[in-house]
Design a protein around this motif. Structure first.
Motif, PDB file in Angstrom:
ATOM      1  N   SER A  55     -42.875  18.283 -14.951  1.00  0.00           N
ATOM      2  CA  SER A  55     -42.465  17.599 -16.184  1.00  0.00           C
ATOM      3  C   SER A  55     -41.145  18.161 -16.693  1.00  0.00           C
ATOM      4  CB  SER A  55     -43.550  17.648 -17.257  1.00  0.00           C
ATOM      5  OG  SER A  55     -43.980  18.956 -17.447  1.00  0.00           O
ATOM      6  N   ARG A  56     -40.960  19.486 -16.498  1.00  0.00           N
ATOM      7  CA  ARG A  56     -39.688  20.057 -16.914  1.00  0.00           C
ATOM      8  C   ARG A  56     -38.536  19.434 -16.114  1.00  0.00           C
ATOM      9  NH1 ARG A  56     -35.754  20.635 -18.332  1.00  0.00           N
ATOM     10  NH2 ARG A  56     -34.475  22.399 -19.022  1.00  0.00           N
ATOM     11  N   ARG A  57     -38.803  19.199 -14.839  1.00  0.00           N
ATOM     12  CA  ARG A  57     -37.767  18.671 -13.963  1.00  0.00           C
ATOM     13  C   ARG A  57     -37.517  17.197 -14.260  1.00  0.00           C
ATOM     14  NH1 ARG A  57     -38.811  20.587  -8.100  1.00  0.00           N
ATOM     15  NH2 ARG A  57     -40.673  19.367  -8.534  1.00  0.00           N
ATOM     16  N   LEU A  58     -38.623  16.497 -14.547  1.00  0.00           N
ATOM     17  CA  LEU A  58     -38.499  15.087 -14.918  1.00  0.00           C
ATOM     18  C   LEU A  58     -37.574  14.973 -16.126  1.00  0.00           C
ATOM     19  CD1 LEU A  58     -39.381  12.200 -14.526  1.00  0.00           C
ATOM     20  CD2 LEU A  58     -41.467  12.674 -15.819  1.00  0.00           C
ATOM     21  N   GLU A  59     -37.806  15.847 -17.090  1.00  0.00           N
ATOM     22  CA  GLU A  59     -36.991  15.878 -18.298  1.00  0.00           C
ATOM     23  C   GLU A  59     -35.521  16.097 -17.929  1.00  0.00           C
ATOM     24  OE1 GLU A  59     -38.516  18.806 -21.121  1.00  0.00           O
ATOM     25  OE2 GLU A  59     -36.436  19.072 -21.791  1.00  0.00           O
ATOM     26  N   PHE A  60     -35.313  17.024 -16.989  1.00  0.00           N
ATOM     27  CA  PHE A  60     -33.945  17.317 -16.555  1.00  0.00           C
ATOM     28  C   PHE A  60     -33.288  16.074 -15.952  1.00  0.00           C
ATOM     29  CE2 PHE A  60     -31.265  18.266 -12.860  1.00  0.00           C
ATOM     30  CZ  PHE A  60     -30.196  18.877 -13.490  1.00  0.00           C
ATOM     31  N   TYR A  61     -33.981  15.424 -15.014  1.00  0.00           N
ATOM     32  CA  TYR A  61     -33.414  14.251 -14.348  1.00  0.00           C
ATOM     33  C   TYR A  61     -33.134  13.142 -15.359  1.00  0.00           C
ATOM     34  CZ  TYR A  61     -34.526  16.213  -9.727  1.00  0.00           C
ATOM     35  OH  TYR A  61     -34.575  16.987  -8.618  1.00  0.00           O
ATOM     36  N   ARG A  62     -34.077  12.954 -16.267  1.00  0.00           N
ATOM     37  CA  ARG A  62     -33.914  11.884 -17.253  1.00  0.00           C
ATOM     38  C   ARG A  62     -32.730  12.145 -18.170  1.00  0.00           C
ATOM     39  NH1 ARG A  62     -40.071  10.824 -18.970  1.00  0.00           N
ATOM     40  NH2 ARG A  62     -40.593   9.229 -17.418  1.00  0.00           N
TER      41      ARG A  62
ATOM     42  N   LEU B 195     -27.204  18.121  -6.381  1.00  0.00           N
ATOM     43  CA  LEU B 195     -27.919  18.880  -7.416  1.00  0.00           C
ATOM     44  C   LEU B 195     -29.426  18.706  -7.289  1.00  0.00           C
ATOM     45  CD1 LEU B 195     -25.984  18.511 -10.795  1.00  0.00           C
ATOM     46  CD2 LEU B 195     -26.651  20.619  -9.627  1.00  0.00           C
ATOM     47  N   ALA B 196     -29.843  17.455  -7.092  1.00  0.00           N
ATOM     48  CA  ALA B 196     -31.274  17.163  -6.989  1.00  0.00           C
ATOM     49  C   ALA B 196     -31.862  17.869  -5.763  1.00  0.00           C
ATOM     50  CB  ALA B 196     -31.497  15.661  -6.907  1.00  0.00           C
ATOM     51  N   MET B 197     -31.108  17.817  -4.664  1.00  0.00           N
ATOM     52  CA  MET B 197     -31.579  18.458  -3.442  1.00  0.00           C
ATOM     53  C   MET B 197     -31.711  19.963  -3.635  1.00  0.00           C
ATOM     54  SD  MET B 197     -29.569  16.330  -0.544  1.00  0.00           S
ATOM     55  CE  MET B 197     -29.465  17.691   0.600  1.00  0.00           C
ATOM     56  N   GLN B 198     -30.711  20.535  -4.281  1.00  0.00           N
ATOM     57  CA  GLN B 198     -30.726  21.971  -4.555  1.00  0.00           C
ATOM     58  C   GLN B 198     -31.962  22.347  -5.360  1.00  0.00           C
ATOM     59  OE1 GLN B 198     -27.496  23.633  -6.916  1.00  0.00           O
ATOM     60  NE2 GLN B 198     -26.206  23.474  -5.088  1.00  0.00           N
TER      61      GLN B 198
ATOM     62  N   ASP C 207     -20.979   8.615 -15.181  1.00  0.00           N
ATOM     63  CA  ASP C 207     -20.679   7.977 -13.892  1.00  0.00           C
ATOM     64  C   ASP C 207     -21.862   7.094 -13.503  1.00  0.00           C
ATOM     65  OD1 ASP C 207     -18.961   8.633 -11.044  1.00  0.00           O
ATOM     66  OD2 ASP C 207     -21.020   7.849 -10.869  1.00  0.00           O
ATOM     67  N   PRO C 208     -21.630   5.782 -13.305  1.00  0.00           N
ATOM     68  CA  PRO C 208     -22.752   4.863 -13.030  1.00  0.00           C
ATOM     69  C   PRO C 208     -23.486   5.223 -11.742  1.00  0.00           C
ATOM     70  CG  PRO C 208     -20.634   3.691 -13.131  1.00  0.00           C
ATOM     71  CD  PRO C 208     -20.316   5.133 -13.289  1.00  0.00           C
ATOM     72  N   GLY C 209     -22.747   5.629 -10.696  1.00  0.00           N
ATOM     73  CA  GLY C 209     -23.377   5.981  -9.412  1.00  0.00           C
ATOM     74  C   GLY C 209     -24.315   7.153  -9.571  1.00  0.00           C
ATOM     75  N   GLY C 210     -23.806   8.211 -10.217  1.00  0.00           N
ATOM     76  CA  GLY C 210     -24.618   9.413 -10.431  1.00  0.00           C
ATOM     77  C   GLY C 210     -25.809   9.112 -11.309  1.00  0.00           C
ATOM     78  N   ARG C 211     -25.571   8.258 -12.307  1.00  0.00           N
ATOM     79  CA  ARG C 211     -26.652   7.917 -13.224  1.00  0.00           C
ATOM     80  C   ARG C 211     -27.787   7.248 -12.462  1.00  0.00           C
ATOM     81  NH1 ARG C 211     -23.739   5.457 -17.564  1.00  0.00           N
ATOM     82  NH2 ARG C 211     -24.042   3.450 -16.554  1.00  0.00           N
ATOM     83  N   GLU C 212     -27.396   6.361 -11.579  1.00  0.00           N
ATOM     84  CA  GLU C 212     -28.388   5.641 -10.786  1.00  0.00           C
ATOM     85  C   GLU C 212     -29.197   6.606  -9.921  1.00  0.00           C
ATOM     86  OE1 GLU C 212     -28.301   2.164  -7.482  1.00  0.00           O
ATOM     87  OE2 GLU C 212     -26.637   2.205  -8.925  1.00  0.00           O
TER      88      GLU C 212
ATOM     89  N   ALA D 134     -31.620   8.500 -12.081  1.00  0.00           N
ATOM     90  CA  ALA D 134     -32.686   7.604 -12.525  1.00  0.00           C
ATOM     91  C   ALA D 134     -33.692   7.389 -11.401  1.00  0.00           C
ATOM     92  CB  ALA D 134     -32.095   6.278 -12.988  1.00  0.00           C
ATOM     93  N   LYS D 135     -33.162   7.234 -10.200  1.00  0.00           N
ATOM     94  CA  LYS D 135     -34.026   6.994  -9.043  1.00  0.00           C
ATOM     95  C   LYS D 135     -34.899   8.218  -8.773  1.00  0.00           C
ATOM     96  CE  LYS D 135     -33.681   5.591  -4.147  1.00  0.00           C
ATOM     97  NZ  LYS D 135     -33.963   6.821  -3.422  1.00  0.00           N
ATOM     98  N   VAL D 136     -34.251   9.386  -8.765  1.00  0.00           N
ATOM     99  CA  VAL D 136     -34.992  10.622  -8.502  1.00  0.00           C
ATOM    100  C   VAL D 136     -36.035  10.853  -9.594  1.00  0.00           C
ATOM    101  CG1 VAL D 136     -34.809  13.108  -8.197  1.00  0.00           C
ATOM    102  CG2 VAL D 136     -33.056  11.619  -7.249  1.00  0.00           C
ATOM    103  N   ALA D 137     -35.663  10.514 -10.836  1.00  0.00           N
ATOM    104  CA  ALA D 137     -36.605  10.689 -11.947  1.00  0.00           C
ATOM    105  C   ALA D 137     -37.838   9.821 -11.731  1.00  0.00           C
ATOM    106  CB  ALA D 137     -35.931  10.339 -13.270  1.00  0.00           C
TER     107      ALA D 137
END
Lengths: 321, 321
Positions: B176-183, B266-269, B191-196, B199-202
DNA sequence: GTACGTGCAAAGACTTTGCAATGGC
DNA sequence: GCCATTGCAAAGTCTTTGCACGTAC
């Protein structure tokens, strides 16, 4: 250690007897002496054997009963070490500590560690337990037992003295770290006024360090075998390091230029923060010689702080006139 | 809990008997069942009473002897709680844990805490003790005893299950902490690409969190009273927080602009580091259901890491063509 | 049939209690 | 002289051992 100073304990015991309408007898005094004259964790049988050497007619029942009284008046503490025997250790003027117990040879090591206590306290509080003297017993297997060799016999030392020794060592460690700081600051400082301040404070620091070292030596001379006793107090070196100020903010392009006022300010800050740290640290322990060492050290630092303060004032008024 | 799954333990016990040329008997099996069918820290007398309900002719001596065997084969662990009685607790597939014992009412609370273990390990190593299962027993006085009221009776739960529950809770907390981070990263990213990407990872993260929550619920449904059992695993929230990356470096003048490639990186890391952390964390425990939960969680994160990696690859080749 | 297992009783280890004689206060 | 203390013996608690009989393998 037959001729030990046990006036205080005896007084405490007699006072306890008086208050409770109990009578003081030769047997009780002998048991008190046998108990206090031996370090370690003695069982009833151990003490019985000791007392019997002096008077063959004493009964073991009296030992049981007297140890209950000694526990009630705070001279002894009852502990179970997992071998089924009730054991007793010195309590009066001895810090509350924890035990590491070898489950093979029953060797016992005593220690205190504010850091461990903090973590443990946190957990215990989560369960609503109060801090009412939580004692930790760690069971494990000692080096000697693992290597199948016997433990070298060491003279046992008074825990109170070992604690005092470790407190002095901790204070000394702070002093030498700080001395190093003042010296290096003096060496690096390009401002002559500031350099002089650091050099002066370093000299004072050195004198105080020598004083501490002398105190430690005197203690070790009084109690033989004390220098070999294993560490009792585990202090976190990193905590002390945090007290040392960083000169980063005052360093410009790798060069340190600290005027006398700023140098004095830094030194005062350091002495004051360290004094506060040691005062708080001392409060974590029961009334013991070790605690007194820590308190005295805190005071010594406050006095040093005051003396630096006076120097600063003198300089100010000199430059004002 | 009469119909408990004790196949594994029974098998282990019979195997032990076979190997040592001992015989399996009705009495031994009854004692094994009585022991495993009851949580808590049972004394010989306790188990004797339980067995006697089934067969009045059993002798207490047999209970003593059988419990020695159960200890020898790793099903039981002998513990002393300071009340002079030898007590036994479940060992097989139960994590090695510590005890907090109320010295007034003898209530016992079990817990594990990698943080406490670390500090304790450090101290114990200084004395040359090996890490051979050091057990900590903390003695104190519980809230109820301090307030002079009796402890509400709680259904006792299998420590193994409580540990599994806490491991799931810890994993869920990370999720949940990570979900919060992604959101929040998705919301802040200009940046629209990064945002997407975020959002997808979240979304994926949320699905996995639901999966974990379902697992936790299923466990709590299976074992009644499990949700009320006190915490067993004490994990350091701050440790989890450290795994969350800071976006400071990517923030310019308060604005976050992360392109899709950097967001993926970042998400992968994050997934990889968290997987490593949980894998290591799991290793600190004995083979138990709780450990398996932590290991599975680590794997789940690695799979998530791999899936993000695939996405990144796909994007790369798409932009290259 | 052999050897371990069982349950009884008895002993052992540690601690507490009962009691008559002793000795502080 | 009162009353706690003492030391003996006895009892109590938890655990182990000895032994004759039983039973798993």
């Amino acid at each position: 250690m037959p001729g030990k100073n046990i006036h205080q304990e005896r007084e405490l015991f007699h006072e306890y007897l008086r208050r409770n309408g109990l009578k003081k007898t030769r047997q009780k005094d002998m048991i008190l002496e046998a108990f206090l004259g031996n370090e370690g964790h003695l069982s009833v049988e151990d003490i019985y054997a000791l007392v019997k050497k002096k008077d063959r007619k004493v009964g073991i029942v009296t030992v049981f009963r007297t140890l209950k009284s000694l526990t009630a008046c705070g001279i002894a503490r009852e502990i179970g070490l997992g071998d089924g025997l009730t054991r007793f250790e010195h309590r009066y003027h001895h810090p509350l500590h924890h035990h590491i117990i070898c489950t093979r040879c029953n060797k016992v090591i005593e220690f205190v560690s504010p850091e461990l206590e903090r973590v443990q306290q946190e957990i215990v509080l989560k369960y609503g337990f109060q801090q009412a003297n939580p004692r930790i017993q760690v069971y494990g297997v000692c080096q000697e037992c693992l290597e199948q060799r016997s433990t070298p016999e060491r003279p046992k030392c008074d825990t109170g003295k070992v604690f005092a020794r470790d407190a002095l060592r901790m204070a000394l460690s702070m002093r030498s770290r700080r001395l190093e700081f003042y010296r290096s600051a003096a060496a690096r400082n390009l401002d002559p006024g500031g350099r002089e301040v650091f050099a002066k404070v370093a000299l004072e620091e050195e004198a105080l360090a020598l004083q501490l070292a002398a105190e430690l030596e005197a203690l070790q001379r009084r109690e033989k075998g004390l220098d070999e006793a294993p560490a009792f107090l585990h202090f976190d070196e990193a905590e002390l390091e945090k007290l040392i100020p960083s000169l980063q903010a005052d360093t410009v392009a790798g060069e340190l230029r600290l005027g006398a006022p700023r140098a004095l300010e830094l030194a005062m800050q350091l002495e004051e923060r360290a004094a506060g740290f040691f005062r708080q640290y001392a409060e974590k322990f029961d009334e013991t010689e070790g605690r007194q060492v820590l308190e005295r050290f805190a005071e010594q630092q406050l006095r040093h702080h005051a003396s630096i303060h006076d120097t600063a004032q003198a300089m100010k008024s000199a430059s004002a006139s």
